[in-house]
Design a protein around this motif. Structure first.
Motif, PDB file in Angstrom:
ATOM      1  N   PHE A 139       5.950  15.583  -8.755  1.00  0.00           N
ATOM      2  CA  PHE A 139       7.227  15.770  -9.456  1.00  0.00           C
ATOM      3  C   PHE A 139       7.165  15.468 -10.951  1.00  0.00           C
ATOM      4  CE2 PHE A 139       8.142  14.399  -5.066  1.00  0.00           C
ATOM      5  CZ  PHE A 139       8.788  15.540  -4.611  1.00  0.00           C
ATOM      6  N   ILE A 140       6.062  14.945 -11.482  1.00  0.00           N
ATOM      7  CA  ILE A 140       5.964  14.627 -12.919  1.00  0.00           C
ATOM      8  C   ILE A 140       4.958  15.573 -13.555  1.00  0.00           C
ATOM      9  CG2 ILE A 140       5.328  12.850 -14.588  1.00  0.00           C
ATOM     10  CD1 ILE A 140       6.269  10.754 -12.627  1.00  0.00           C
TER      11      ILE A 140
ATOM     12  N   HIS B 213       0.875  18.638 -10.036  1.00  0.00           N
ATOM     13  CA  HIS B 213      -0.409  18.693  -9.317  1.00  0.00           C
ATOM     14  C   HIS B 213      -1.542  18.062 -10.116  1.00  0.00           C
ATOM     15  CE1 HIS B 213       1.372  22.360  -7.011  1.00  0.00           C
ATOM     16  NE2 HIS B 213       1.857  21.197  -6.582  1.00  0.00           N
ATOM     17  N   SER B 214      -1.168  17.064 -10.901  1.00  0.00           N
ATOM     18  CA  SER B 214      -2.168  16.257 -11.599  1.00  0.00           C
ATOM     19  C   SER B 214      -1.578  14.864 -11.763  1.00  0.00           C
ATOM     20  CB  SER B 214      -2.516  16.857 -12.967  1.00  0.00           C
ATOM     21  OG  SER B 214      -1.443  16.692 -13.860  1.00  0.00           O
TER      22      SER B 214
ATOM     23  N   LEU C  10       0.824  -1.207   0.000  1.00  0.00           N
ATOM     24  CA  LEU C  10       0.000   0.000   0.000  1.00  0.00           C
ATOM     25  C   LEU C  10       0.861   1.260   0.000  1.00  0.00           C
ATOM     26  CD1 LEU C  10      -2.743  -1.131   2.563  1.00  0.00           C
ATOM     27  CD2 LEU C  10      -2.856  -1.160   0.065  1.00  0.00           C
ATOM     28  N   ALA C  11       1.972   1.217   0.732  1.00  0.00           N
ATOM     29  CA  ALA C  11       2.862   2.384   0.757  1.00  0.00           C
ATOM     30  C   ALA C  11       3.519   2.609  -0.593  1.00  0.00           C
ATOM     31  CB  ALA C  11       3.924   2.187   1.847  1.00  0.00           C
ATOM     32  N   ALA C  12       3.836   1.541  -1.333  1.00  0.00           N
ATOM     33  CA  ALA C  12       4.444   1.684  -2.661  1.00  0.00           C
ATOM     34  C   ALA C  12       3.476   2.362  -3.628  1.00  0.00           C
ATOM     35  CB  ALA C  12       4.857   0.304  -3.182  1.00  0.00           C
ATOM     36  N   VAL C  13       2.205   1.941  -3.600  1.00  0.00           N
ATOM     37  CA  VAL C  13       1.208   2.562  -4.479  1.00  0.00           C
ATOM     38  C   VAL C  13       1.034   4.029  -4.109  1.00  0.00           C
ATOM     39  CG1 VAL C  13      -1.204   2.525  -5.194  1.00  0.00           C
ATOM     40  CG2 VAL C  13       0.060   0.374  -4.896  1.00  0.00           C
ATOM     41  N   ALA C  14       0.949   4.318  -2.799  1.00  0.00           N
ATOM     42  CA  ALA C  14       0.778   5.716  -2.377  1.00  0.00           C
ATOM     43  C   ALA C  14       1.980   6.553  -2.746  1.00  0.00           C
ATOM     44  CB  ALA C  14       0.554   5.741  -0.848  1.00  0.00           C
ATOM     45  N   ALA C  15       3.199   6.008  -2.632  1.00  0.00           N
ATOM     46  CA  ALA C  15       4.404   6.762  -3.004  1.00  0.00           C
ATOM     47  C   ALA C  15       4.425   7.056  -4.492  1.00  0.00           C
ATOM     48  CB  ALA C  15       5.644   5.968  -2.590  1.00  0.00           C
ATOM     49  N   ALA C  16       3.999   6.110  -5.334  1.00  0.00           N
ATOM     50  CA  ALA C  16       3.959   6.349  -6.785  1.00  0.00           C
ATOM     51  C   ALA C  16       2.975   7.459  -7.121  1.00  0.00           C
ATOM     52  CB  ALA C  16       3.584   5.050  -7.501  1.00  0.00           C
ATOM     53  N   LEU C  17       1.811   7.459  -6.476  1.00  0.00           N
ATOM     54  CA  LEU C  17       0.832   8.522  -6.741  1.00  0.00           C
ATOM     55  C   LEU C  17       1.353   9.879  -6.279  1.00  0.00           C
ATOM     56  CD1 LEU C  17      -2.451   6.638  -5.690  1.00  0.00           C
ATOM     57  CD2 LEU C  17      -1.600   7.102  -8.015  1.00  0.00           C
ATOM     58  N   LEU C  18       2.024   9.926  -5.105  1.00  0.00           N
ATOM     59  CA  LEU C  18       2.573  11.201  -4.631  1.00  0.00           C
ATOM     60  C   LEU C  18       3.676  11.701  -5.569  1.00  0.00           C
ATOM     61  CD1 LEU C  18       2.746  10.623  -0.776  1.00  0.00           C
ATOM     62  CD2 LEU C  18       1.256  12.213  -2.000  1.00  0.00           C
TER      63      LEU C  18
END
Length: 837
Positions: free
Chosen positions: A444-445, A449-450, A431-439
């Motif tokens: 940063f991409i 902010h989207s 769950l933390a990996a998925v949340a880190a990818a979304l953040l």
């Protein structure tokens, strides 16, 4: 209709004045205008008691016939019809004569209370059901009339009627308690100073517990959480480290400054039920604590501070003594120590932090050691860490976005995921990996902010990051799990190896059972054996036990681990996990092997012609004894009536009468011994194996011998552990050995009794002063060893897992009685010998 109120006058022994105090209270209430009637009072022929009842309305008793005799009991219906405000009812634990409505008098009292009638009654502490076995161990007398503790606990008021033992014995000598023909026997048996002192202490402690229960109930009903300093209670927190002895001594000095202070120590066992400290260290610290008057406790909990504070609140502790933290400054910055967290959560409880040599021994940085399970607490901690660390890291990376690119941000996110995996396992890490990818995508991409992604290489980077995070998190979680499993396996192997080493060293079963109790953090453990003979109700015997109030039947235990059809391990304490239960089963199997090994080592004597002849001889003696029982009882009663009859008698006639009476009494006692011995061989004689103070047992044996016992010389060590035995049977065996030694000792050369501890057993030697050459004594030893007194003592000893052997040494014939010690290898402080050397 409101229920009546129950008031109990509690005494430690007969004759302290309970009935007198009850009648005095009745007279006081009558003077105040209260309707008071006497439902039942038994003055036992005591004139002051009968005089105190004068003027009170008395309900006539009901007369009943039972087995041809007439008895009187309280007329319950008459008291209910009279409906007084207060009824005085003596002897609450009394058993009614068959034919009455209720079997017990306390049931009559319950009906009176239900009818709204207040009841004032009396009760002796030895009649309480929970204390019946304890009183039997002290006095050697089993009380047939018992009262459920719950009945006494429900009383609205309990008042102790107390007398010092010396005053009570003076009352006995003056004839204020028993008739003249019972005074001498009572003073030398039940009313010994040691018995009365112990009963008095039991009564005071039981009443103090009831007062404490009332205080705790009042605090619970009124929602009072803060401790009330009714008396100082000092709690020492022990972690099994070497500094424990320093903390105990410091707490004892604090306790000594305030009289009446209670000293306690607590060791918190990890939640898996296995201690990770050397049991011998805790054992030594408990011995030191008990020698200083404290009590040792264990509890189970995942969080040490939480378990410590819960115990402190439950016991109304006023002060806590902790050792200074061993962690260095850097480690203390990452996590608050036990002392700091205890101080923050202690509230009004004072906390003492005591320095010691182990404090701050190392200032190196140590990562928190992973726990022993993935329970809700650890999963919650991992989730909370992810929720806090990921947004915090994102905010920090946003501030320093210039020097830090996407690759650096993903590496730092990966570090957080690894930490989450170590704490909570695979699921929180995913769950933390998925949340880190979304953040990372949102912050940063581009477009920022989207969640849209413009460049293909950034999509590849995120996919690779998620896959890498999943793999690394899975590996980290698996490694943490394997580490915990390895720690668990090491702990299990250590437990089994210690137990196996104890079995190979030949340690006694009580020591092995105590080892199991320590390792699993249990409150009490018993090894129980079932009588193999078929019966409607299975009979169980305690082979070995450890802890407070060990279970005596399998159904009394909270945890049971059967060894075979006849042997089971029963325990009380916190619930065990499935892994702990499997380990406990393995330990129980080890105990079964140790028990079987001890049995094999014991001579069985099955198929021995001499054993068959002995059984035949015993059966013939038993038959003869049963035929002699009635004539001996008749002769003893006739001699007793002649002795009590008045008139002048010549000195020779009185002497002959006393001699005949003593001889008949001895013969009757011999018949009783033979009957008990036959029941013992048949397995019908109840054994109550418990730790017995050898000094008290010898005191009772010498008192039973009468004036002749005063010449025996006791040379017992000042510090002698208790023996595992039945108190009544041990006293009988010692009495028989002492009487045999007295009969064979010439004037001026009394028998000498010594004792020593060796290999977990206590050897008691009784050597007489018989004269003659050593060869002559050795020649007589065979026939004397076959005497009835020594045979009786040998059988009683073997029934208690002991042994008895005889030998002729020099000019003395020596009998050695060996019994298992209650504390093998660790002598417990005993009392001084009952007789001077």
């Amino acid at each position: 209709m409101a229920r009546g109120r129950l008031r109990i006058f509690l005494g430690a022994a007969p004759g302290v004045g309970k009935t007198y105090a009850m009648l005095a209270e009745g007279q006081r209430l009558r003077a105040l205008g209260t309707e008071v009637v006497v439902g039942f009072v038994e003055p036992h022929g005591r004139r002051p008691t009968a005089a105190m009842a004068e003027g009170l309305e008395t309900i006539p008793r009901r007369t009943l016939r039972h087995r041809g005799a007439r008895f009187t009991e309280m007329d319950l219906d008459a008291v209910l019809a009279r409906r007084p405000q207060v009824a005085l009812v003596d002897e609450l634990a009394h058993s009614n004569v068959p034919g009455t409505r209720n079997a017990k008098r306390w049931q009559d009292v319950e009906e009176l209370l239900d009818a709204g009638i207040d009841v004032v009654t009396t009760l002796n502490v030895q009649h309480l059901e929970s204390l019946n076995d304890v009183v039997r161990q002290i006095t050697g007398v089993r009380q047939r009339e018992t009262l459920p503790d719950e009945v006494a606990r429900r009383a609205d008021q309990i008042e102790l009627v107390d007398l010092p033992p010396e005053v009570l014995r003076r009352r006995m000598v003056h004839g204020d308690i028993y008739p003249a023909d019972r005074i001498e026997s009572a003073l030398t048996h039940y009313f010994r100073v040691g018995n009365l002192t112990a009963l008095r202490e039991i009564a005071l402690l039981w009443l103090a517990d009831r007062v404490e229960e009332g205080l705790q109930r009042y605090r619970a009903e009124h929602g009072i959480v803060a401790p009330w300093e009714t008396r100082e209670r000092i709690l020492v927190a022990l972690n099994g480290g070497p500094e424990g002895e320093t903390l105990i001594r410091r707490a004892a000095r604090i306790s000594a400054r305030t009289p009446g202070t209670e000293l306690l120590a607590l060791h918190v066992v990890p939640e898996d039920g296995l201690t990770h400290v050397d049991p011998s260290v805790l054992d030594a610290q408990r011995t030191l604590l008990e020698s200083l008057g404290g009590s040792f406790h264990q509890t189970t909990g995942e969080d040490v501070v939480e378990a410590l504070l819960q115990f402190a609140e439950a016991e109304n502790v006023t002060q806590i003594v902790l050792g200074a933290s061993r962690h260095g400054r850097v480690a203390s910055l990452l996590r608050a120590g036990v002392g700091e967290r205890t101080i923050k959560g202690s509230g009004p409880i004072d906390v003492h932090i005591v320095t010691h040599e182990e404090a701050a021994a190392s200032a190196t940085l140590r990562l928190p050691r992973p726990g022993n399970g993935m329970g809700p607490r650890r999963l919650g901690a991992a989730a909370a860490g992810a929720v806090v660390l990921l947004p915090l890291l994102t905010l920090l990376l946003t501030v320093v976005r210039g020097p830090m690119g996407l690759a650096g941000a993903l590496v730092l996110y990966l570090l957080v995921i690894v930490v989450v995996a170590l704490v909570g396992g695979v699921v929180p890490a995913l769950l933390a990996a998925v949340a880190a990818a979304l953040l990372a995508d949102y912050s940063f991409i581009g477009p920022v902010h989207s969640f849209a992604i413009e460049r293909p290489d950034e999509i590849v980077a995120l996919v690779v990051f998620v896959v890498t995070a999943v793999l690394v998190g899975t590996a980290a979680g698996a490694a943490a799990r394997h580490t915990r499993q390895a720690a668990r396996a090491i702990a299990e192997a250590r437990t089994l190896s210690r137990l196996a080493a104890g079995v190979l060293r030949g340690q006694d079963l009580p020591a092995l059972v105590e080892m199991i109790r320590e390792n699993f953090g249990l409150s009490a453990v018993s090894l129980l054996e079932r009588d193999p003979r078929a019966s409607p109700v299975p009979r169980w015997y305690v082979v070995a036990s450890a802890g407070d109030h060990p279970p005596e039947r399998p159904y009394e235990a909270e945890v049971e681990s059967p060894v075979d059809d006849l042997l089971t391990l029963a325990a009380r304490g916190p619930g065990l996990s499935s892994q702990d239960r499997r380990l406990l089963d393995a330990c129980a199997a080890e105990l079964g092997l140790a028990h079987a090994r001890g049995r094999i080592a014991r001579p069985a004597g099955v198929g021995d012609p001499l054993a068959d002849a002995e059984r035949t001889r015993a059966s013939l003696l038993l038959a003869a004894g049963r035929d002699l029982r009635a004539p001996l009882r008749t002769a003893e009663d006739a001699l007793g009536r002649l002795r009590r009859r008045g008139g002048e008698r010549a000195p020779d006639e009185r002497r002959l009468l006393e001699t005949a009476r003593a001889a008949v009494h001895r013969a009757a006692q011999l018949v009783t011994d033979l009957d008990d011995l036959s029941r013992l061989h048949a397995g019908a004689l109840d054994l109550y194996l418990r730790p017995v103070d050898l000094n008290e047992a010898w005191g009772a044996a010498l008192d039973d011998l009468g004036p002749g016992g005063h010449s025996i010389v006791l040379r017992l060590p000042a510090y002698l552990p208790d023996v595992i035995a039945d108190a009544a049977l041990l006293t009988r065996a010692l009495t028989a050995l002492a009487a045999d030694a007295l009969r064979h000792s010439p004037p001026g050369r009394p028998p000498v009794v010594t004792a020593e501890t060796h290999d977990g057993r206590v050897a008691i030697r009784v050597a007489d002063g018989s004269g003659g050459e050593g060869a002559a004594v050795a020649g007589r030893s065979g026939s004397r060893a076959d005497s009835l007194a020594l045979r009786l003592s040998r059988d009683l000893a073997e029934a208690m897992d002991g042994s008895l052997r005889t030998s002729g040494r020099g000019s003395a014939f020596t009998v050695t009685l060996s019994l298992p010690s209650s504390a093998p290898g660790r002598p417990r402080r005993g009392r001084r010998p009952a007789r001077p050397t």
